[in-house]
Write a protein that holds these residues in place. Structure first.
Motif, PDB file in Angstrom:
ATOM      1  N   PHE A   1       1.353 -17.182 -27.358  1.00  0.00           N
ATOM      2  CA  PHE A   1       1.720 -18.108 -26.291  1.00  0.00           C
ATOM      3  C   PHE A   1       3.192 -18.022 -25.887  1.00  0.00           C
ATOM      4  N   GLY A   2       3.839 -16.902 -26.162  1.00  0.00           N
ATOM      5  CA  GLY A   2       5.202 -16.692 -25.678  1.00  0.00           C
ATOM      6  C   GLY A   2       6.202 -17.718 -26.156  1.00  0.00           C
ATOM      7  N   ASP A   3       6.166 -18.025 -27.458  1.00  0.00           N
ATOM      8  CA  ASP A   3       7.085 -19.011 -28.050  1.00  0.00           C
ATOM      9  C   ASP A   3       6.900 -20.406 -27.462  1.00  0.00           C
ATOM     10  N   ARG A   4       5.696 -20.709 -27.033  1.00  0.00           N
ATOM     11  CA  ARG A   4       5.406 -22.028 -26.486  1.00  0.00           C
ATOM     12  C   ARG A   4       4.826 -22.907 -27.596  1.00  0.00           C
ATOM     13  N   SER A   5       5.519 -23.972 -27.916  1.00  0.00           N
ATOM     14  CA  SER A   5       5.059 -24.884 -28.968  1.00  0.00           C
ATOM     15  C   SER A   5       3.815 -25.634 -28.508  1.00  0.00           C
TER      16      SER A   5
ATOM     17  N   PRO B   1      -0.209 -12.039 -26.142  1.00  0.00           N
ATOM     18  CA  PRO B   1      -0.391 -12.640 -24.817  1.00  0.00           C
ATOM     19  C   PRO B   1      -1.401 -11.847 -23.998  1.00  0.00           C
ATOM     20  N   ARG B   2      -1.980 -12.484 -23.031  1.00  0.00           N
ATOM     21  CA  ARG B   2      -2.952 -11.823 -22.174  1.00  0.00           C
ATOM     22  C   ARG B   2      -2.297 -10.668 -21.412  1.00  0.00           C
ATOM     23  N   GLY B   3      -2.969  -9.516 -21.421  1.00  0.00           N
ATOM     24  CA  GLY B   3      -2.473  -8.374 -20.667  1.00  0.00           C
ATOM     25  C   GLY B   3      -1.417  -7.558 -21.368  1.00  0.00           C
ATOM     26  N   ARG B   4      -1.088  -7.868 -22.628  1.00  0.00           N
ATOM     27  CA  ARG B   4      -0.012  -7.170 -23.310  1.00  0.00           C
ATOM     28  C   ARG B   4      -0.422  -5.769 -23.769  1.00  0.00           C
ATOM     29  N   ARG B   5      -1.714  -5.558 -24.044  1.00  0.00           N
ATOM     30  CA  ARG B   5      -2.155  -4.295 -24.607  1.00  0.00           C
ATOM     31  C   ARG B   5      -2.651  -3.355 -23.517  1.00  0.00           C
ATOM     32  N   SER B   6      -2.282  -2.102 -23.587  1.00  0.00           N
ATOM     33  CA  SER B   6      -2.690  -1.143 -22.574  1.00  0.00           C
ATOM     34  C   SER B   6      -4.082  -0.614 -22.852  1.00  0.00           C
ATOM     35  N   ASP B   7      -4.753  -0.123 -21.796  1.00  0.00           N
ATOM     36  CA  ASP B   7      -6.080   0.453 -21.954  1.00  0.00           C
ATOM     37  C   ASP B   7      -6.040   1.709 -22.809  1.00  0.00           C
TER      38      ASP B   7
ATOM     39  N   TYR C   1      -3.030 -27.246 -14.564  1.00  0.00           N
ATOM     40  CA  TYR C   1      -2.134 -26.975 -15.681  1.00  0.00           C
ATOM     41  C   TYR C   1      -1.885 -25.470 -15.808  1.00  0.00           C
ATOM     42  N   GLU C   2      -0.812 -25.134 -16.464  1.00  0.00           N
ATOM     43  CA  GLU C   2      -0.476 -23.738 -16.708  1.00  0.00           C
ATOM     44  C   GLU C   2      -1.053 -23.300 -18.042  1.00  0.00           C
ATOM     45  N   CYS C   3      -1.788 -22.196 -18.042  1.00  0.00           N
ATOM     46  CA  CYS C   3      -2.355 -21.662 -19.270  1.00  0.00           C
ATOM     47  C   CYS C   3      -1.238 -21.090 -20.136  1.00  0.00           C
ATOM     48  N   ALA C   4      -1.202 -21.493 -21.396  1.00  0.00           N
ATOM     49  CA  ALA C   4      -0.129 -21.064 -22.292  1.00  0.00           C
ATOM     50  C   ALA C   4      -0.201 -19.578 -22.614  1.00  0.00           C
ATOM     51  N   ARG C   5      -1.382 -18.982 -22.489  1.00  0.00           N
ATOM     52  CA  ARG C   5      -1.520 -17.580 -22.891  1.00  0.00           C
ATOM     53  C   ARG C   5      -1.140 -16.619 -21.778  1.00  0.00           C
ATOM     54  N   HIS C   6      -1.545 -16.893 -20.532  1.00  0.00           N
ATOM     55  CA  HIS C   6      -1.150 -15.960 -19.480  1.00  0.00           C
ATOM     56  C   HIS C   6      -0.121 -16.539 -18.521  1.00  0.00           C
ATOM     57  N   SER C   7       0.442 -17.696 -18.885  1.00  0.00           N
ATOM     58  CA  SER C   7       1.615 -18.265 -18.198  1.00  0.00           C
ATOM     59  C   SER C   7       1.433 -18.368 -16.695  1.00  0.00           C
ATOM     60  N   ASP C   8       0.280 -18.861 -16.283  1.00  0.00           N
ATOM     61  CA  ASP C   8       0.027 -19.091 -14.870  1.00  0.00           C
ATOM     62  C   ASP C   8      -0.911 -20.280 -14.754  1.00  0.00           C
TER      63      ASP C   8
ATOM     64  N   ARG D   1      -3.839 -28.859 -39.630  1.00  0.00           N
ATOM     65  CA  ARG D   1      -3.652 -29.955 -38.684  1.00  0.00           C
ATOM     66  C   ARG D   1      -4.223 -29.547 -37.330  1.00  0.00           C
ATOM     67  N   LEU D   2      -4.691 -30.514 -36.578  1.00  0.00           N
ATOM     68  CA  LEU D   2      -5.224 -30.252 -35.250  1.00  0.00           C
ATOM     69  C   LEU D   2      -4.057 -30.010 -34.296  1.00  0.00           C
ATOM     70  N   SER D   3      -4.116 -28.895 -33.566  1.00  0.00           N
ATOM     71  CA  SER D   3      -3.039 -28.515 -32.652  1.00  0.00           C
ATOM     72  C   SER D   3      -3.627 -28.208 -31.283  1.00  0.00           C
ATOM     73  N   GLN D   4      -2.889 -28.574 -30.220  1.00  0.00           N
ATOM     74  CA  GLN D   4      -3.411 -28.421 -28.868  1.00  0.00           C
ATOM     75  C   GLN D   4      -2.433 -27.681 -27.959  1.00  0.00           C
ATOM     76  N   TRP D   5      -2.994 -26.778 -27.161  1.00  0.00           N
ATOM     77  CA  TRP D   5      -2.271 -26.113 -26.073  1.00  0.00           C
ATOM     78  C   TRP D   5      -3.129 -26.196 -24.813  1.00  0.00           C
ATOM     79  N   PHE D   6      -2.481 -26.058 -23.646  1.00  0.00           N
ATOM     80  CA  PHE D   6      -3.232 -25.913 -22.400  1.00  0.00           C
ATOM     81  C   PHE D   6      -3.667 -24.460 -22.269  1.00  0.00           C
ATOM     82  N   LEU D   7      -4.988 -24.239 -22.183  1.00  0.00           N
ATOM     83  CA  LEU D   7      -5.526 -22.890 -22.028  1.00  0.00           C
ATOM     84  C   LEU D   7      -6.677 -22.909 -21.029  1.00  0.00           C
ATOM     85  N   CYS D   8      -6.807 -21.822 -20.273  1.00  0.00           N
ATOM     86  CA  CYS D   8      -7.967 -21.675 -19.406  1.00  0.00           C
ATOM     87  C   CYS D   8      -9.185 -21.320 -20.258  1.00  0.00           C
ATOM     88  N   GLY D   9     -10.360 -21.353 -19.650  1.00  0.00           N
ATOM     89  CA  GLY D   9     -11.579 -21.102 -20.407  1.00  0.00           C
ATOM     90  C   GLY D   9     -11.640 -19.706 -20.997  1.00  0.00           C
ATOM     91  N   THR D  10     -11.192 -18.710 -20.235  1.00  0.00           N
ATOM     92  CA  THR D  10     -11.225 -17.333 -20.730  1.00  0.00           C
ATOM     93  C   THR D  10     -10.324 -17.161 -21.934  1.00  0.00           C
TER      94      THR D  10
END
Length: 333
Positions: A95-99, A175-181, A63-70, A122-131
């Motif tokens: 999640f990039g406008d992902r319902s 989203p994952r990776g959006r913030r700079s160091d 499945y594609e992770c909703a947060r890092h879109s891969d 309400r209980l809501s579900q997205w596909f996400l990786c463990g991280t």
């Protein structure tokens, strides 16, 4: 349609004798055939695409992770109890406008897993990786920790100091990776200002389920772990602020409010940056990770209830010391 002669031979040797047989296979099955490597698969997919065709869908594809879109092999449905406004914030900001993949029709009164307020959820579900799941779940606890610090500060300093606390690096959904160091490392989580508006000190907040000595709930932790990158961030924030930055640990635990959970702060401690190096035990790689962490004796921490007396009696000398000699070294490899 036609393939390169070498590709045709490979397919025939694998007993794929027609386009129909080929189209019945998915990419995983095609790769498993003898003598069919990645280059051959890529060539087949390109030829099929030119003809307006494609391999079969793989019912077991990741499945594609909703947060890092891969795609991620450990991505799966993760469930969160959320109020309507926080559910919208998750979808838009993290999640990039992902319902959600699914939202329960049942509405229950409980604590939202993000804002930690008692609301209709309400209980809501997205596909996400463990991280990403761990990161998303930590944000609600982080928001509760920040509110806890503000509350304790107000109670602890009431009538004893003219320092005012403001949050300068709030916990945010992104989203994952959006913030700079650079953005991450140059700002303390909180800054305390004197009445003149001058920034006097900063606070770097870390929170977890465990207590430290002198308060909290449960057995105190035996060591305090802090990523070396976090230590570097504290130093960078102090330099940018031209004021010392203190490490603060908040113990935040979950309390059941079935079927939801409420986060509650039950303990707060601070460590002077000048005390950290002398309490350092080691620097080593975290188990099963690629990050180095500094391991400190927990005796470097003191209950936050002692912070006002420290500010009154010793802080100003420490501030002057830093401005003369620089921010102290927090760890050594």
């Amino acid at each position: 349609m036609s393939f390169a002669r070498a590709v045709e031979k490979k397919l025939l040797r694998a007993q794929v004798a027609s386009v129909e047989q080929l189209l019945a296979l998915n990419e995983r099955e095609l790769r498993s055939l003898p003598d069919i490597g990645p280059a051959t698969v890529s060539s087949i997919i390109s030829a099929l695409a030119e003809a307006g065709l494609s391999l079969a869908a793989d019912p077991y594809e990741a499945y594609e992770c909703a947060r890092h879109s891969d795609v991620a092999r450990d991505a799966e449905l993760r469930a969160y109890f959320l109020c309507d406004s926080c559910r919208d914030a998750y979808a838009q900001l993290a999640f990039g406008d992902r319902s959600p993949e699914w939202v329960s029709r049942e509405r229950v009164e409980g604590y939202c897993g993000h804002c930690n307020e008692l609301r209709v959820v309400r209980l809501s579900q997205w596909f996400l990786c463990g991280t990403c799941d761990r990161v998303i779940r930590s944000i609600g606890r982080g928001l509760a920790s920040a509110k806890f610090v503000e509350s304790v500060w107000a109670d602890t300093f009431r009538g004893t100091s003219e320092l005012s606390l403001r949050e300068t690096d709030p916990v945010e959904l992104r989203p994952r990776g959006r913030r700079s160091d650079v953005d991450r490392s140059a700002t303390a989580d909180f800054v305390a200002d004197y009445v003149s508006g001058e920034a006097v000190l900063g606070i770097e907040l870390k929170s977890g389920r465990s207590a430290l000595t002198g308060g909290g709930i449960g057995k105190p932790m035996s060591q305090f772990q802090l990523d070396t990158t976090d230590c570097d961030d504290i130093t960078a924030a102090a330099v940018a602020l031209n004021a010392p930055v203190f490490l603060v640990h908040a113990q935040v635990i979950g309390r059941a409010h079935a079927p939801t959970e409420r986060y509650e702060g039950v303990g707060l401690w601070f460590a002077r940056p000048w005390d950290m190096l002398q309490h350092l035990e080691m620097v080593r790689r975290r188990p099963r990770e690629t990050r180095d962490a500094a391991y400190f004796k927990t005796t470097m921490f003191r209950p936050f209830a002692e912070f006002p007396s420290y500010v009154e009696d010793r802080f100003w000398a420490d501030l002057e010391s830093m401005r003369r000699g620089g921010f102290p070294i927090l760890y050594q490899r």
